[in-house]
Design a protein around this motif. Structure first.
Motif, PDB file in Angstrom:
ATOM      1  N   GLY A 110      -3.287 -10.120 -10.315  1.00 29.29           N
ATOM      2  CA  GLY A 110      -3.555 -11.537 -10.172  1.00 29.29           C
ATOM      3  C   GLY A 110      -2.319 -12.338 -10.479  1.00 29.29           C
ATOM      4  N   ALA A 111      -2.507 -13.572 -10.899  1.00 30.26           N
ATOM      5  CA  ALA A 111      -1.388 -14.444 -11.227  1.00 30.26           C
ATOM      6  C   ALA A 111      -1.675 -15.175 -12.525  1.00 30.26           C
ATOM      7  CB  ALA A 111      -1.127 -15.444 -10.108  1.00 30.26           C
ATOM      8  N   VAL A 112      -0.647 -15.311 -13.330  1.00 31.63           N
ATOM      9  CA  VAL A 112      -0.731 -16.080 -14.572  1.00 31.63           C
ATOM     10  C   VAL A 112       0.073 -17.356 -14.391  1.00 31.63           C
ATOM     11  CG1 VAL A 112      -0.236 -16.149 -17.041  1.00 31.63           C
ATOM     12  CG2 VAL A 112      -0.996 -14.013 -15.981  1.00 31.63           C
ATOM     13  N   LEU A 113      -0.571 -18.492 -14.631  1.00 28.83           N
ATOM     14  CA  LEU A 113       0.084 -19.786 -14.547  1.00 28.83           C
ATOM     15  C   LEU A 113       0.128 -20.378 -15.952  1.00 28.83           C
ATOM     16  CD1 LEU A 113      -0.822 -19.199 -11.597  1.00 28.83           C
ATOM     17  CD2 LEU A 113      -1.182 -21.650 -11.328  1.00 28.83           C
ATOM     18  N   ARG A 114       1.311 -20.793 -16.389  1.00 30.14           N
ATOM     19  CA  ARG A 114       1.440 -21.264 -17.767  1.00 30.14           C
ATOM     20  C   ARG A 114       2.542 -22.301 -17.898  1.00 30.14           C
ATOM     21  NH1 ARG A 114       5.256 -16.941 -19.985  1.00 30.14           N
ATOM     22  NH2 ARG A 114       5.438 -15.426 -18.295  1.00 30.14           N
ATOM     23  N   VAL A 115       2.355 -23.198 -18.855  1.00 30.24           N
ATOM     24  CA  VAL A 115       3.358 -24.196 -19.216  1.00 30.24           C
ATOM     25  C   VAL A 115       3.503 -24.167 -20.723  1.00 30.24           C
ATOM     26  CG1 VAL A 115       3.833 -26.678 -19.389  1.00 30.24           C
ATOM     27  CG2 VAL A 115       2.959 -25.717 -17.250  1.00 30.24           C
ATOM     28  N   HIS A 116       4.728 -23.989 -21.204  1.00 29.19           N
ATOM     29  CA  HIS A 116       4.952 -23.961 -22.642  1.00 29.19           C
ATOM     30  C   HIS A 116       6.453 -24.026 -22.930  1.00 29.19           C
ATOM     31  CE1 HIS A 116       6.090 -19.795 -21.904  1.00 29.19           C
ATOM     32  NE2 HIS A 116       4.889 -19.534 -21.420  1.00 29.19           N
ATOM     33  N   PRO A 117       6.830 -24.403 -24.156  1.00 30.08           N
ATOM     34  CA  PRO A 117       8.246 -24.320 -24.525  1.00 30.08           C
ATOM     35  C   PRO A 117       8.704 -22.864 -24.472  1.00 30.08           C
ATOM     36  CG  PRO A 117       7.008 -25.626 -26.125  1.00 30.08           C
ATOM     37  CD  PRO A 117       6.001 -24.952 -25.247  1.00 30.08           C
ATOM     38  N   THR A 118       9.914 -22.662 -23.997  1.00 30.60           N
ATOM     39  CA  THR A 118      10.439 -21.310 -23.804  1.00 30.60           C
ATOM     40  C   THR A 118      11.894 -21.241 -24.251  1.00 30.60           C
ATOM     41  OG1 THR A 118       9.016 -21.084 -21.850  1.00 30.60           O
ATOM     42  CG2 THR A 118      10.768 -19.469 -22.111  1.00 30.60           C
ATOM     43  N   LEU A 119      12.227 -20.164 -24.954  1.00 30.96           N
ATOM     44  CA  LEU A 119      13.618 -19.891 -25.296  1.00 30.96           C
ATOM     45  C   LEU A 119      14.286 -19.197 -24.115  1.00 30.96           C
ATOM     46  CD1 LEU A 119      13.110 -18.588 -28.917  1.00 30.96           C
ATOM     47  CD2 LEU A 119      14.719 -20.391 -28.317  1.00 30.96           C
ATOM     48  N   LEU A 120      15.379 -19.786 -23.636  1.00 30.78           N
ATOM     49  CA  LEU A 120      16.162 -19.196 -22.548  1.00 30.78           C
ATOM     50  C   LEU A 120      17.572 -18.878 -23.039  1.00 30.78           C
ATOM     51  CD1 LEU A 120      15.354 -21.526 -19.511  1.00 30.78           C
ATOM     52  CD2 LEU A 120      14.673 -19.134 -19.748  1.00 30.78           C
ATOM     53  N   PRO A 121      18.113 -17.718 -22.667  1.00 30.77           N
ATOM     54  CA  PRO A 121      19.518 -17.454 -22.979  1.00 30.77           C
ATOM     55  C   PRO A 121      20.401 -18.528 -22.339  1.00 30.77           C
ATOM     56  CG  PRO A 121      18.432 -15.495 -22.120  1.00 30.77           C
ATOM     57  CD  PRO A 121      17.492 -16.630 -21.884  1.00 30.77           C
ATOM     58  N   ARG A 122      21.446 -18.910 -23.005  1.00 33.39           N
ATOM     59  CA  ARG A 122      22.275 -19.995 -22.481  1.00 33.39           C
ATOM     60  C   ARG A 122      22.981 -19.642 -21.173  1.00 33.39           C
ATOM     61  NH1 ARG A 122      22.847 -24.651 -25.377  1.00 33.39           N
ATOM     62  NH2 ARG A 122      21.941 -24.569 -27.472  1.00 33.39           N
ATOM     63  N   HIS A 123      23.012 -18.362 -20.815  1.00 29.67           N
ATOM     64  CA  HIS A 123      23.626 -17.994 -19.536  1.00 29.67           C
ATOM     65  C   HIS A 123      22.640 -18.102 -18.372  1.00 29.67           C
ATOM     66  CE1 HIS A 123      21.496 -14.151 -19.467  1.00 29.67           C
ATOM     67  NE2 HIS A 123      21.867 -13.954 -20.713  1.00 29.67           N
ATOM     68  N   HIS A 124      21.355 -18.341 -18.655  1.00 28.93           N
ATOM     69  CA  HIS A 124      20.376 -18.469 -17.575  1.00 28.93           C
ATOM     70  C   HIS A 124      20.626 -19.775 -16.813  1.00 28.93           C
ATOM     71  CE1 HIS A 124      16.571 -18.798 -15.425  1.00 28.93           C
ATOM     72  NE2 HIS A 124      16.299 -17.562 -15.773  1.00 28.93           N
ATOM     73  N   PRO A 125      20.523 -19.774 -15.477  1.00 28.89           N
ATOM     74  CA  PRO A 125      20.776 -21.003 -14.706  1.00 28.89           C
ATOM     75  C   PRO A 125      19.945 -22.204 -15.166  1.00 28.89           C
ATOM     76  CG  PRO A 125      20.634 -19.126 -13.232  1.00 28.89           C
ATOM     77  CD  PRO A 125      20.259 -18.617 -14.590  1.00 28.89           C
ATOM     78  N   LEU A 126      18.704 -21.985 -15.561  1.00 31.64           N
ATOM     79  CA  LEU A 126      17.865 -23.105 -15.997  1.00 31.64           C
ATOM     80  C   LEU A 126      18.330 -23.693 -17.326  1.00 31.64           C
ATOM     81  CD1 LEU A 126      14.277 -21.842 -15.099  1.00 31.64           C
ATOM     82  CD2 LEU A 126      15.558 -23.666 -13.967  1.00 31.64           C
ATOM     83  N   ALA A 127      19.038 -22.905 -18.121  1.00 26.76           N
ATOM     84  CA  ALA A 127      19.479 -23.391 -19.431  1.00 26.76           C
ATOM     85  C   ALA A 127      20.489 -24.521 -19.314  1.00 26.76           C
ATOM     86  CB  ALA A 127      20.069 -22.238 -20.247  1.00 26.76           C
ATOM     87  N   SER A 128      21.183 -24.594 -18.189  1.00 27.65           N
ATOM     88  CA  SER A 128      22.233 -25.607 -18.019  1.00 27.65           C
ATOM     89  C   SER A 128      21.716 -26.904 -17.418  1.00 27.65           C
ATOM     90  CB  SER A 128      23.346 -25.051 -17.121  1.00 27.65           C
ATOM     91  OG  SER A 128      22.845 -24.754 -15.831  1.00 27.65           O
ATOM     92  N   VAL A 129      20.413 -26.993 -17.158  1.00 29.65           N
ATOM     93  CA  VAL A 129      19.840 -28.215 -16.572  1.00 29.65           C
ATOM     94  C   VAL A 129      19.748 -29.263 -17.673  1.00 29.65           C
ATOM     95  CG1 VAL A 129      17.862 -29.218 -15.400  1.00 29.65           C
ATOM     96  CG2 VAL A 129      18.583 -26.878 -14.865  1.00 29.65           C
ATOM     97  N   ARG A 130      20.484 -30.359 -17.521  1.00 30.72           N
ATOM     98  CA  ARG A 130      20.622 -31.351 -18.583  1.00 30.72           C
ATOM     99  C   ARG A 130      19.863 -32.628 -18.249  1.00 30.72           C
ATOM    100  NH1 ARG A 130      25.093 -30.140 -21.705  1.00 30.72           N
ATOM    101  NH2 ARG A 130      24.047 -31.494 -23.210  1.00 30.72           N
ATOM    102  N   GLY A 131      19.690 -33.452 -19.268  1.00 30.12           N
ATOM    103  CA  GLY A 131      19.109 -34.775 -19.082  1.00 30.12           C
ATOM    104  C   GLY A 131      17.744 -34.745 -18.435  1.00 30.12           C
ATOM    105  N   ALA A 132      17.508 -35.700 -17.528  1.00 32.16           N
ATOM    106  CA  ALA A 132      16.205 -35.825 -16.878  1.00 32.16           C
ATOM    107  C   ALA A 132      16.141 -35.085 -15.549  1.00 32.16           C
ATOM    108  CB  ALA A 132      15.876 -37.301 -16.668  1.00 32.16           C
ATOM    109  N   PHE A 133      17.103 -34.200 -15.297  1.00 30.39           N
ATOM    110  CA  PHE A 133      17.102 -33.458 -14.035  1.00 30.39           C
ATOM    111  C   PHE A 133      16.029 -32.364 -14.058  1.00 30.39           C
ATOM    112  CE2 PHE A 133      20.868 -35.734 -13.272  1.00 30.39           C
ATOM    113  CZ  PHE A 133      21.200 -35.599 -11.934  1.00 30.39           C
TER     114      PHE A 133
END
Length: 448
Positions: A265-288
Motif C-alpha cells: 500500500g502507501a503511507v502518507l505522512r507529514v511531520h518534522p524530519t531530520l535530513l542530512p545537510r547534503h540532502h537536496p531538500l536540506a538546502s531549501v531556505r526561507g519560504a521556498f
C-alpha cells in the motif's frame, strides 16, 4: 458550450492576492494569452463577496459581480480561487456538469473531495486542472501526471509549506526560538494571523494527499495522512541536529510499500524530519518549496521554486487556464483529473507500517549502568542504535560521567526500523526508571 471555438470566456471566482493577479494578467496580457491558446480569451466577470473591497490590483468595475452562480453558467472556463469547501464545491460541480473547464488551487477541497470532483469531470469530459494547489509556481502535478506516467513512482518527499520552512530556517540560521521565528514570519507576511493550518501541518497534509493521489493512482484524502506540526520543535532540537550534521524540515511524504514485510500500500505522512545537510531538500531556505521525487526509471528528481504568493501562484493558474482553453478549443478528450477506485489503487496504510529512523533526546539519571539499561530496551524491541551522543563527557567505558546538575542528556539515532517497533521502543524508554524524561522524538530520513 455557449461560445464559439474562436472565442473563450473566463469566469473568475475570488479576487484575493492570487485572484487579483490572475485578473490583471487576463486584462493586461490578453493578447499574449490568446496567442498561446490560439483563440480570443476574454475575462467575462469576477465574482466577489463585496465589489467595493480594496484589492491588490484594481479590477474594472464592470467585471465585478456578486452572482457567482450566474457567472459560472455563462462562461467556458471557471477559475475557482475562493478556497474552502462551500460554496466552492457546489460551484465547481455546477461548472463541470455543464461541460465548462475548471481551474482551481483549492487544496483543502481537492484533498477532501477530489475523487467526487474528478468523477464529475469524467462524466462530462470537462477539464479539471489544479497545478496551483501544490507548490505555488512549481510545476509538479503535471510532470507526475504526464511526464512520469510511464514510470513507477516509489516515493515523494516535499517541503510544501513556505511558512513552516521559513520558521525552521530562521531557527536553524539564527538560533531563534519557535515563537520569535513565527512572529517574524507573520511580520513579513509569510504566516497568517492564525497560523494553525501551517504550523500544525494541515496545509501540508492536504498537499500530501494530492501528491499521493496522483503518484499512486489512488483516491487518498486528507484523512489518510498522518499529520504532525512543528510547534514542539525547540531551539535545542535545532542545535542538536546541527551538531550532528542534520537540519530539521517539515516534510510531506508519500511512499509506496511493496509488502515485503507487511501489507502492500502507501503511507502518507507529514511531520518534522531530520535530513542530512547534503540532502537536496536540506538546502531549501526561507519560504521556498521543493518536491523530491523518486521513480524506478527516472531515479531522483527535484522541483524547486516559490511555493506561495499572488504572482507565483497565478503563474500556475494561468498555465492551467491555457491548457484547459486549448483542450476546449481543440475538442480533445480529457483524462479524468483524479483516479477512480480500481484494481490498480493502493490502500492507505497506517504510519505504523512505515520504515524510518528515530532521533531520541532524553534526560537520564547520572549513575552507573544507565547506558546498558537503555541499550537493552532497544535490543528487546529489535531496534539497533546507529549513533549515541551525550552533549558533555562520557567515560571510556561508555558510562555517563557525573554532572553538577540533575540528570544528563543522551541523544540517540536509530538504524532504519518499522515505525511500530520504534514507537514501542520510545514508550518502553518512558517507563524505564533511569530515564527521567523523553524530551524530543523526531524522525530521520537518510535515503541519500
Amino acid at each position: 458550450m455557449p461560445s464559439p471555438q474562436d472565442q473563450l470566456t473566463i469566469g473568475l471566482l475570488g479576487a484575493g492576492s492570487v485572484g487579483s493577479q490572475v485578473a490583471r494578467a487576463l486584462v493586461e496580457e490578453r493578447a499574449h494569452i490568446s496567442a498561446r491558446v490560439g483563440a480570443d480569451v476574454r475575462l467575462a466577470g469576477v465574482a466577489v463577496r463585496d465589489v467595493d473591497s480594496p484589492r491588490d490590483w484594481r479590477i474594472p468595475g464592470e467585471l465585478l459581480t456578486t452572482d457567482a452562480e450566474g457567472l459560472v453558467d455563462r462562461v467556458d472556463v471557471v477559475v475557482e480561487l475562493i478556497g474552502g469547501m462551500d460554496p466552492a464545491a457546489d460551484l465547481i460541480t455546477r461548472a463541470l456538469r455543464r461541460g465548462a473547464a475548471v481551474v482551481t488551487g483549492n487544496k483543502a477541497l481537492l484533498a477532501a473531495r477530489g475523487a467526487e470532483l474528478a468523477a464529475a469531470a469524467a462524466e462530462s469530459g470537462a477539464p479539471l486542472l489544479y497545478e496551483a494547489s501544490v507548490g505555488g509556481a512549481i510545476p509538479i502535478l503535471r510532470p507526475i501526471q504526464e511526464s512520469l506516467s510511464g514510470d513507477r513512482i516509489t516515493k515523494i518527499m516535499g517541503i510544501v509549506n513556505g511558512t513552516t520552512n521559513y520558521i525552521l530556517d530562521q531557527m536553524d540560521s539564527t538560533g531563534a526560538p519557535f515563537d520569535s521565528s513565527l512572529q517574524e514570519a507573520q511580520r513579513l507576511g509569510y504566516a497568517e494571523a492564525d497560523p494553525t493550518a501551517d504550523v500544525e501541518g494541515h496545509d501540508a497534509a492536504a498537499k500530501a494527499a494530492i501528491l499521493g493521489n496522483l503518484a499512486f493512482h489512488s483516491p487518498f484524502t486528507i484523512d489518510d495522512v498522518h499529520c504532525e506540526g512543528i510547534r514542539e520543535v525547540t531551539a535545542d532540537d535545532i542545535e542538536a541536529a546541527a551538531a550532528s550534521g542534520y537540519v530539521i524540515k517539515l516534510l510531506a511524504i508519500a511512499e509506496r510499500l511493496d509488502g515485503e514485510d507487511g501489507p502492500a500500500g502507501a503511507v502518507l505522512r507529514v511531520h518534522p524530519t531530520l535530513l542530512p545537510r547534503h540532502h537536496p531538500l536540506a538546502s531549501v531556505r526561507g519560504a521556498f518549496n521543493a518536491v523530491f521525487v523518486v521513480a524506478e526509471n527516472a531515479g531522483e528528481l527535484m522541483f524547486y521554486g516559490q511555493g506561495a504568493g499572488g504572482q507565483p501562484t497565478s503563474s500556475a493558474v494561468l498555465g492551467d487556464l491555457v491548457t484547459a482553453a486549448r483542450q476546449l478549443r481543440g475538442g480533445t478528450t480529457v483524462t479524468p483529473a483524479g483516479p477512480a477506485e480500481d484494481s490498480g489503487s493502493l490502500p492507505a496504510l497506517s504510519i505504523d507500517q512505515a520504515h524510518t529512523q528515530y532521533y531520541v533526546d532524553m534526560t537520564v539519571d547520572e549513575r552507573e549502568g544507565v547506558i546498558a539499561e537503555i541499550a537493552r530496551v532497544f535490543a528487546d524491541h529489535h531496534v539497533s542504535i546507529e549513533s549515541m551522543r551525550q552533549p558533555g563527557a562520557v567515560t571510556l567505558t561508555g558510562e555517563v560521567e557525573a554532572a553538577a546538575d540533575d540528570g544528563v542528556t543522551v541523544q540517540i539515532v536509530t538504524h532504519i526500523a518499522q515505525e511500530r517497533a520504534l514507537a514501542a521502543t520510545v514508550e518502553a524508554l518512558r517507563d524505564l526508571e533511569v530515564v527521567e524524561s523523553i524530551d524530543s522524538v523526531i524522525r530521520v530520513d537518510v535515503d541519500r
